[in-house]
Scaffold this motif. Sequence first.
Motif: not given
Length: 597
Positions: A300-306
């Motif tokens: 989720v950090e790389n797919t969405y938040v970033a």
Amino acid sequence: MKLRFPALMLLVIIFTSMLAACGDASTLTPQATQAPSTTAPAATATEAPATGSTDPTAEPTAAATTDTGSTSSDGKLFLTVSDQQQSTWVRNFNPFASDNRWPTAAGIYEPMFIYNIATGKIEPWLATEWAWNSDNTELTFTIRDGVKWSDGEAFSSKDVAYTLNLMKENEKLQGNGRAAMRFVDSVAADGNKVVVKFSEVSTIALYDIGHQMIVPEHIWSKIADPVTFTNETPVATGPFTEIIRFQDQIWELGKNPNYWQAGKPYIDGIRQPAYPSNDAANLATINGENDLASNFIPDVENTYVAKDPENNHYWFPPVNAPVMLLLNTTKAPFNDPNVRKAISMGFDRQQITEIATYSYNGPSDATGLPESFADWKNPEAVAAGDWVNFDVEKANAMLDAAGLTRGADGIRVLPDGTPMTYDINVVSGWTDWVTTDQIIAESLKEIGINATTRTYDFSAWFDKVQKGEFDMSIGWSNNAPTPLQFYRGLMSGETADTPIGEANGDNWHRYGNPKVDELYSQFVKTSDPAEQKKIMNEIQMIFVQEAPAIPIMPNIYWGEYNTKRFTNFPNEENPYVLLSSFAQPDRLILLTNIKPK
């Protein structure tokens, strides 16, 4: 010797999980009242694709690409939500049905109070107070003054009494209060009070009754069949009651013009596009089209938040009851606890959490209790539950001892010669669950069980699992204010009695234990915490000894939000309620506190 998951298959799943991070998502539905109908169309099964192998752009995403703006033509601001995933919407707002539209229960309709899982506190809602009499045989609720139904009629204690009596008289009506009805002798309104008298003492009935959604007597008393009534234009007390538009691909819910909480809700309404797949829903969330979502998003950090660090946020507390491997205990050899334990030792939970859920959670212990019930856990039961450990050698020895010999092809057979070949049912598109299913299915081959992942559309899967029409299935379990409700759904003889082919709200695997029923009765008759803890220790030990269902990992309350248009979402720094839109009735607190930016 402990054998690991076959290397080639492991690489395949890791690779496909990486692909899934580009656009696939999964939603988990922990409440049966939010789930599709038990009268769903005939189940249609499909073989599970490799996780993440579908290109999100290849899906028919009409709703996600043509009508996702949050501002209406008259300037009103709607919260766009990714919740129930359907190809087309069906207009059903019956709070007693399992196929109703979100948020019929806890959004359109409301309960008397809310047990807030995030804070561990009970928050008054349609009732302001409640109290037991001295011997716990009578429960009195004080009903809130000044509440109106959305059509302007006054809400009163008579509506509460009517709702509870309606459920008492009709066993087919589903709802949070259903489990308490067997203890209820009578319900009566008395001024602004509702008095519930019990034929048997049941202290936890407070939660069941307090969480029941209340309907208006002046509407429902005129309904010929409340079970099949679709309630297309609901009259309710909740913050959102007005069906502004309802189309196959999108529907909008406006605020209640007579809502009792002054100034709330802060937002004008809710809009829900129909996403035909998790890929489409996930893609819309990542692109900022959804303001609130409750999806599993890989990495989720790389797919969405970033993608938008300023506005894209998530909160994934792993405090829900566990994801289970359910074995139909009405069928041999799954009626043998040693066989169930052997199957449990045939797969690696640590590997599942690392691959299927990106280590957002960890493995469950043998009690199944999530960390939200840490104070209830019996250390002796946890220590005794070695059957959650990955041990292929011991699993094979236990299956040998059970008389399940291997055939020439290496697949074990039952005493009558039937090969141990089974489907493990799962919801298509729920990538964390599908990957879990695939790992388990492949791993069980090492202990002589030929298991195949079998995916179904949610409605078809839910229909089959509720009716007990399966051999093996991935499923959720019941989160509740006390661990007794969790175990009641997994081991109670009362809940196990539902015949195969008839819908059962919790005990899908049909396991019942008379000793648990006896302890259950003792638990609900006392309000002494020390005595309840002692009883719960015994119940946990029975669960560990019997392995009626197989805990895999704590379910997670998935939640993502975008702050471009709205604010005041709960998160780890401000955990005033769970972020997940599936938490029910907690989501009433969420929906009445989100604000326009």
